[in-house]
Structure formats: C-alpha cells, structure tokens
Write a protein that holds these residues in place. Sequence first.
Motif, PDB file in Angstrom:
ATOM      1  N   SER A  58       2.762   1.611  -3.313  1.00 45.18           N
ATOM      2  CA  SER A  58       1.830   1.941  -4.397  1.00 45.18           C
ATOM      3  C   SER A  58       1.495   3.422  -4.392  1.00 45.18           C
ATOM      4  O   SER A  58       1.365   4.053  -5.445  1.00 45.18           O
ATOM      5  CB  SER A  58       0.537   1.117  -4.263  1.00 45.18           C
ATOM      6  OG  SER A  58       0.810  -0.255  -4.464  1.00 45.18           O
ATOM      7  N   GLU A  59       1.353   4.002  -3.182  1.00 45.97           N
ATOM      8  CA  GLU A  59       1.091   5.434  -3.066  1.00 45.97           C
ATOM      9  C   GLU A  59       2.231   6.257  -3.665  1.00 45.97           C
ATOM     10  O   GLU A  59       2.034   7.389  -4.115  1.00 45.97           O
ATOM     11  CB  GLU A  59       0.899   5.817  -1.593  1.00 45.97           C
ATOM     12  CG  GLU A  59      -0.413   5.389  -0.990  1.00 45.97           C
ATOM     13  CD  GLU A  59      -1.599   6.102  -1.610  1.00 45.97           C
ATOM     14  OE1 GLU A  59      -1.479   7.323  -1.861  1.00 45.97           O
ATOM     15  OE2 GLU A  59      -2.619   5.456  -1.886  1.00 45.97           O
TER      16      GLU A  59
ATOM     17  N   SER B 159       0.825  -1.207   0.000  1.00 44.14           N
ATOM     18  CA  SER B 159       0.000   0.000   0.000  1.00 44.14           C
ATOM     19  C   SER B 159       0.864   1.264   0.000  1.00 44.14           C
ATOM     20  O   SER B 159       0.628   2.205  -0.768  1.00 44.14           O
ATOM     21  CB  SER B 159      -0.918  -0.009   1.230  1.00 44.14           C
ATOM     22  OG  SER B 159      -1.667   1.178   1.294  1.00 44.14           O
TER      23      SER B 159
END
Length: 717
Positions: free
Chosen positions: A112-113, A109
Amino acid sequence: MSEMDSTRDFVKDVKRLVIKVGTAVVTRNDGRIALGRLGALCEQIKELNSQGYEVVLVSSGAVGLGRQRLRYRRLVNSSFADLQKPQVELDGKACAAVGQNSLMALYDSLFSELDVSSAQLLVTDSDFRDKDFRKQLNETVRSLLSLKVIPIFNENDAVSTRKAPYEDSSGIFWDNDSLAALLALELKADLLVLLSDVEGLYSGPPSDPKSKLIHTYVKEKHQGEITFGDKSRVGRGGMTAKVKAAVNAAYAGIPVVITSGYAAENIIKVLQGQRIGTLFHKNAHLWEPPKEVGAREMAVAARESSRRLQALSSQERKKILLDIADALEANEKLISVENEADVAAAQEAGYEKSLISRLALKPGKISSLAKSIRVLANMEDPIGRVLKKTQLADGLVLEKTSSPLGVLLIVFESRPDALVQIASLAIRSGNGLLLKGGKEAKRSNAILHKVITEAIPDNVGGKVIGLVTSREEIPDLLKLDDVIDLVIPRGSNKLVSQIKSSTKIPVLGHADGICHVYVDKSADMDMAKRIVLDAKIDYPAACNAMETLLVHKDLVQTGALNELIVDLRVEGVILYSGPRVSSLLNIPQAQSFHHEYNSMACTVEIVDDVSAAIDHIHRHGSAHTDCIIAEDQETAEIFLCQVDSAAVFHNASTRFCDGARFGLGAEVGISTSRIHARGPVGVEGLLTTRWILKGSGQVVDGDKGVIYTHKDIPLDS
C-alpha cells in the motif's frame, strides 16, 4: 546495465513470473520479520509491476512468524511457576493461522505504501486434485493480474490435512518451493525465481571455501556431484527442496533461477539477463562447453610442473628459454595476424587510443622480446644460489639459499607483450604461472601462450604456464591461497584495488603511475627540455611516463617555464595546470593532481623549492618513479634521499624505470609496495629463501652437547 549472459537471453521474452520467497529471507535469525529485506522485495515487485511484468508471489514465513508471536504471548501470560515447567512445543497449525494473518497484514501495508494492491490466496494440496478449482484459480489470477494486483500464495497450513507443516512431504506439492513450481506450470509462467539465503546452488555446503557456485545446473553433470549442507535454519526443505522443485519445473519447460533474497535488486538483475544465481533450464545440457580445467586444478598443475622445472639443471632451464625465443621469432607472422585482429576489434569497439597503443605489437617487438629472453637465459642462474653460509657449531653448517616462490597469478590488461616477459621470468625463476590477460587481447594471448608452451619439453609440461580464459575463474583463483603464492596485477587502479580487496594472497604491484619531473632552478635547460619531452612523449601510455611537471618558481621569471610549455605543446601534449600556473597562464586547471593520463597530456605546476616539490610528490604521487633535473648536487641529494618512491632519478628520464633497461632481462611489473620487492620486479623479485642445514649427526638434547660458534663462512669456501 551489465551485459546480458548468452545463456540468459530467454529473459527478453519473460512476461509472467512466479517469485517464491523463503522463510529464511522473510525472517531474521531471531524469528522476527526482516523488514528491510521484505521492503526491498516489495520495491522490486513494484518496479516490475510498473514495467508491465505479471508477478505472482509465493511467500513462506507464516509458521515462523506465528511461532514467534505465540511464544511471546505465552511468555506474557505465564506465571513464574508455569515457566519452571517443561515447555510444550507450540502447535504448528496454530502458528500457521496466527502467522498468516500477520504476514498478509505486513504485505498489504508495504504494498500500500508503494501504491500497489495485493491479494491473498491460500491453497492446500487437496485443492489441486479438483479440476474445477484449478480452472477457477487460473481465472482469478488472470483477473488479478489484469488489474495489476499482486497475488500472494501460501499453503494453508492451518487446515492442511498433513500431519504437521514440517513433517509430511507427500502429495501434489509438499512445501512452498514445490507449490511455486506447481503454480508456475499451472499459470503458464515464463520464469520461476526461488529466493534463498545464499547466492544459489553450490557444489558443496556454501560455508565450505572449496565449494563453487554453479551458474547453470546440468542434471546429467551435477546430480551426482553436489553435496548438500544442512537445510535452512527455518522452513521445510532448504536447498534440497529448491533443487527438486527447480528440476521439475525446468524439465516441464519453465526456466528457474535460484538466487539470494538478501541482495538488493537480484530479481531485476535476473530479468536483465545477468549471470547471477543458478539457472535451471531444459536446454542447459546443450550449452555445456567442452570440459575446461578448473581454477584449482589449473593452479595445482602449475605447482606440480614448477617442481619438475626446478629439478632441471641450470643449462636445461636455459635451453627452454632459448627455445622459446626461437619459437617466437619462427611464429612472428602468425602472432602478428592474431594481434592485428585484436587491434582491429578494439578499434571497432571504440576503445581508448592509449589501450590500443598498449595492445599493438609494433614491428620489431617480437624480435625485441626474443632478444630480452636470450639476455635472461644467459644471466646467472637465480635458483639455489647460496646467499649466506654460517657455521652454527663444529660440523654443522647452515646455508641460506634462493628459492622460487611457487605459483604466481598475473592479471594484466591490454599488453600481450607482458605475457611473454612474465612467462620467461617464471621459467627462469622456476615458478609455476597462471596468466589472465584482458579480453581485448584474447587472440594475441592465446597464440603467444600456445607458442611458448609448445616450446616447453614434456618432462616439465606446458601446464607450468596456465592461461585463464574466462572472467569467472578469477574470483575462484583469488581464493586459492593454499596453492597460489603471489598475485601481481598489471593494469588500472580499479583492477589493482579490486584484486587487493578480494584475496588473502599477497599482492605485488602498483595502482597508479603518477610520475613527476621536477625542474630545479639550477637545471641545465637544454637537458631539462630533452628529459621532459622524453618522459612524456616517448610512450605516453606507459606507467613510467611523466604525468606531472613541477617547475621551480624562479624559472617563471627567466622564461624557462614558457619554453617547456611551448615545447610540450609543439609535440601535441595537452596541458592542464595547478592553481599557481593557472593564475599566470591561460591553461585549464586540472581537476586533481592525483591523475594518471596515460596519454599525450600532463599537469604543470609551480613550486617554491625542492622541499615543496618533495611535499607535492608525497601528497599527490603514487610512489612509482620521480625525477629531479638539477645541476646543484646538494639539491639533487636532498631529492634523492627524501623522495619515498620505488625509483628516484637525477638528470634522467622516468622512462628508464623498466626491467629490461635496468638489466633485469624482463619484468613482471613495477611494485610500489614497501615489502618483498620494489620498483621493476625481475627474477629476484620472484624468489624467496630456504634454509639448508648440513650436519654430521648432531642433536639438540637441551643444547647440552652443542657449542655454538655462529661463524660466517665465505661463500666460495
């Protein structure tokens, strides 16, 4: 960017690095994920990835995260009766399985940001026994790195054949630190960074204030010297495991840095060559300099030598000073050669003219310094003077006497002549001394220190005056409040502020020298012109030079203000103005009244009267030295009484604020503090007091047998 440390220049060639982040960095004290630290780590890796580095991450934290989640789940699913029963410890392998899934989801997560892809690779000790596995591992990692994917490794504790993740330390690798070292070797990394919850490896437990950060680990030197504290609050091995892994990797040819994972951008700083953390390198033993005296050892030696100095007679201490004065004059040519080399280097480096002016020992300076030392030597001995004598009771006499402070630490910039003044004052006052001069005066300070200490007899020892030569020793010295009694910084606002915020030791000094000259409407203008010019141009780089000229409003109409401005400009002074002058004359406005130029420049402003001048000085000054030029005695007295500065003058240049000019012989600096000493600090500012009680067998016994008289006794009796 900070200057690259010479022992870290190998980082210029780093292409592939392995970063290992420990459980103590990944999780908070309560076992939950430290999202801020993990996010900062991912941002650093993103930055490195975009710069072309190949980054491999080894992450701990799965077991701790899994345990925290399973404990919560068990609590939610338990009845009140279940909670009354003894709680069985959770299975470590189950914790690892749950935690690994959660940890990787979080990494995915976060990356990915940041528009970065990551990949999970779980390995066990037995995998590395297989040559085909190792070959495939290399190919997979190479492929991922070519795609700018971040491989994230962890030991697959859930299916490991170890007894339990925290117990078994056998095998090819035994924890994630040793796994990171193994991967660095297997993947032919150029650098291994082990992130910890402390700054690096210390000589003892990091919580012990006596422990020192080891910047470069030398196995032959440090292996038997280090005392390890408790292992990490979480994880398997703490610092002991990290050092073992780092030593193995370093001696196999992979440089390793252990540093804090708590500090922002530490990985980037490592790759910039900054001297942070602890470096492990196979060539570290070759970099080891000749053994230097440590900060504490230096301070203790100065204290011991100072006690021997205090034990000498007044005449013996006087002779030391006279010998130092003679030695300086005898070595004047040698001192000049070294000083000229410093000045030339400073000019080549592009230092400011004001700094170079302070650095240069101009012709006649050594003779002037020697003369000041002889004046100091011939002054009354300050040590052991009886300041007050009181009869407490019959046959019981109390004396208050002057006494040396102990050990002084003086940190000064640019001015090598300060070293001579301070050293002579320390000898006269019986204090031990540690000196740290600016790097721009390195050669000048070294030769002056050598000449002075060689003139000190062996029964005292040259260690009474220590010269600190490396920047790294200053933070260590500032921690030694048990052996250093006073710090006196002489230099920039930044230097003084940094020292004040970094030590428990009392600090004496001033941050700024923003000196004012106020010309009243009653001033003799010929006198005013002489004083204003002297205060500004006699030595513009001095802390007692005028920085702001305040002029009574009536002098605008008489033309006196214009005359002062013309005279300053003729001498080459660059003028800046306050709002009132700016509105009348074509002079650029100063950005701030609270500014020390240290050069041929000053600010000019108009004020309504003496009260307005005083208010301006209190709002914008630095409580150093301020002057009024006035013939009206009542106005002058108001100024002298109400200006709250260390030195306040009437009809005299601010340049008189100087220890030698005050007849102190020399000065260690000028203090704007409100305690202990204020203004130019000479011998008396380096003394404290002791109480000497002389009796004839008296005891307190509840004060039953003592009749107190508390009668003052003349000092000459």
